[in-house]
Design an enzyme around this catalytic site. Sequence first.
Site, PDB file in Angstrom:
ATOM      1  N   CYS A 193      15.648 -18.373  -9.547  1.00 35.11           N
ATOM      2  CA  CYS A 193      17.075 -17.967  -8.674  1.00 35.11           C
ATOM      3  C   CYS A 193      17.006 -16.815  -8.051  1.00 35.11           C
ATOM      4  O   CYS A 193      17.056 -15.607  -8.777  1.00 35.11           O
ATOM      5  CB  CYS A 193      18.177 -17.974 -10.107  1.00 35.11           C
ATOM      6  SG  CYS A 193      19.406 -17.403  -9.155  1.00 35.11           S
TER       7      CYS A 193
ATOM      8  N   CYS B 224      20.069 -14.210  -8.849  1.00 33.97           N
ATOM      9  CA  CYS B 224      19.827 -13.507 -10.225  1.00 33.97           C
ATOM     10  C   CYS B 224      19.312 -12.424 -10.512  1.00 33.97           C
ATOM     11  O   CYS B 224      18.969 -11.597 -11.411  1.00 33.97           O
ATOM     12  CB  CYS B 224      19.799 -15.233 -11.387  1.00 33.97           C
ATOM     13  SG  CYS B 224      21.010 -16.072 -11.066  1.00 33.97           S
ATOM     14  N   ASP B 225      17.474 -12.934  -9.887  1.00 32.41           N
ATOM     15  CA  ASP B 225      16.804 -12.106 -10.422  1.00 32.41           C
ATOM     16  C   ASP B 225      15.519 -11.388  -9.213  1.00 32.41           C
ATOM     17  O   ASP B 225      14.872 -10.727  -9.246  1.00 32.41           O
ATOM     18  CB  ASP B 225      15.555 -13.021 -10.782  1.00 32.41           C
ATOM     19  CG  ASP B 225      16.015 -13.833 -12.019  1.00 32.41           C
ATOM     20  OD1 ASP B 225      17.143 -13.466 -12.547  1.00 32.41           O
ATOM     21  OD2 ASP B 225      15.505 -15.074 -12.642  1.00 32.41           O
TER      22      ASP B 225
END
Length: 540
Positions: free
Chosen positions: A135, A138-139
């Site tokens: 993701c 997210c990251d």
Amino acid sequence: MDPKTFYDVVIVGGGPAGLTAGLYLARARYRVVIVEQDHFGGQVTITHQVVNYPGVAQASGAELTETMRRQAQSFGAEFLLAQVTGLDLTGDVKTVRTTRGALSCFGVLWATGAHPRKVGFAGEAAFQGRGVAYCATCDGEFFTGKDVFVVGGGFAAAEEAVFLTKYARHVTILIRGADFSCAPSVAQAARAHERITVLPHTQVEGVEGDDALRLLRYRNTQTGQVTEYRPPAGETFGLFVFAGYEPATELLQGVADLDDQGYVLTDRGQRTSADGLYAAGDVCQKPLRQVVTAVGDGALAATELEKYAAAAQARTGLRPTPPEVLPPAPAEGAPPAEPGDALFPPEMLAQLQTVFRRMTGSLVLELTLDGTPLSRELEAYMQALCQLTDQLTFTTTGQDPEPPCVRVCRPDGSWTGLAFHGVPGGHEFTAFVLGLYNAAGPGQALDGATEQAIQALRAPVDLQILVSLSCTMCPDLVTAAQRLAAASGQVTAQAYDLNHFPALRDRYQVMSVPCLVVNHGQQVVFGKKSLPQLLDLLAP
């Protein structure tokens, strides 16, 4: 049968298909609940720009689906954040079992979508969270100034590669085939970017490293040449996998007909082979998986389920309570808003009041502040929340060594074991409110096996959940950990917004969220987990 949990239709999955079906059914005055285990909106919420949805010139996936959710809620659709664990489709009244109790209904719509597919190269599982990620939203920030590789040649790979250039020094896309498989306009944006390199006919063979990635090995499938990439001395790198999706149909094995890839087979009315079970969206066998086709599936399934539920009502004489339509937004010149309205929109206020009405006890939100702008934001947030109900009060203290922090305490001052470091906004707000509900009672329902597993925990367990407020997978783990802490005096669950606690990120070499740290580093694991999965991890 409990009338409180009796519905005309239970929708499993809160993406565009499920939200559309909920809107149609509630507007037709059928009682419907949408059950989602991760976050409402589905996979499209990680899409940064949707430009091909008719009538909407441009919006993010999160904005688009949040509008859908609000529409469904305005007509009385209900929402439940829980994991579905089983189905019983026998008889006129079906049962959908969830981690928050059983639901009864006439019909079920399966709209669970699909989840990222893993490739299976050497080291993929071992380095998930240590450099291998799925993701970008997210990251991506964990790889600021570093080299990043993207595996895949579809829409997600092309779009996310461009997004990752916000952080990465350079992005290399590894495509197994001869070219991108997505729309030319999306592919061209990646090809034309000055900090993106595209390598076709390339397959990842494996990754290696220590506490982070130090080596990537990939092969040209035409020439057989193997290339090894090593980052500059002292650095690491990221490998993001966007290799397509696989349908979330594990619970339908043996229940309904599926194709060889696990997608649900339906007729032209979205009916499956099982009586009373319909399916919609990306979980179905279909030639095109887009938001617009998911919405169409959801609308068609809903109209068919209206007929199915009406026939079931006539046969049984049973009628679930009709949905409660929310009042319209106040007109210009209306009386002043209630306290807390500035932070919480009307639909969120309605959800909060539902939770507060069900709480059987009171709580004290104990704040540790350090005079920073983030602390002032946390104080204002908690003060506004407490103004909404007499069951919450707040106080300030200087006891916690990692401010700003809100600890959830009982009226006698004892700690429930729940805490959040930072401000629990974004995707974490729902998890925080569920934590209050679990701490004040009665809390999310637990089955017998789960209660036994909780009682088997004899030694103290400290859980630190490291999250990002933009992460769509973090709330699942936070909710599970908080439910466990609320049910067991042996467990504490503290969530940390890693954007404000970089020392924790460095200490545990976190390159993906959510990250679960057990007993201050005794175990460090990555990825979302349900309560049963968390208990398996902690089993003595």
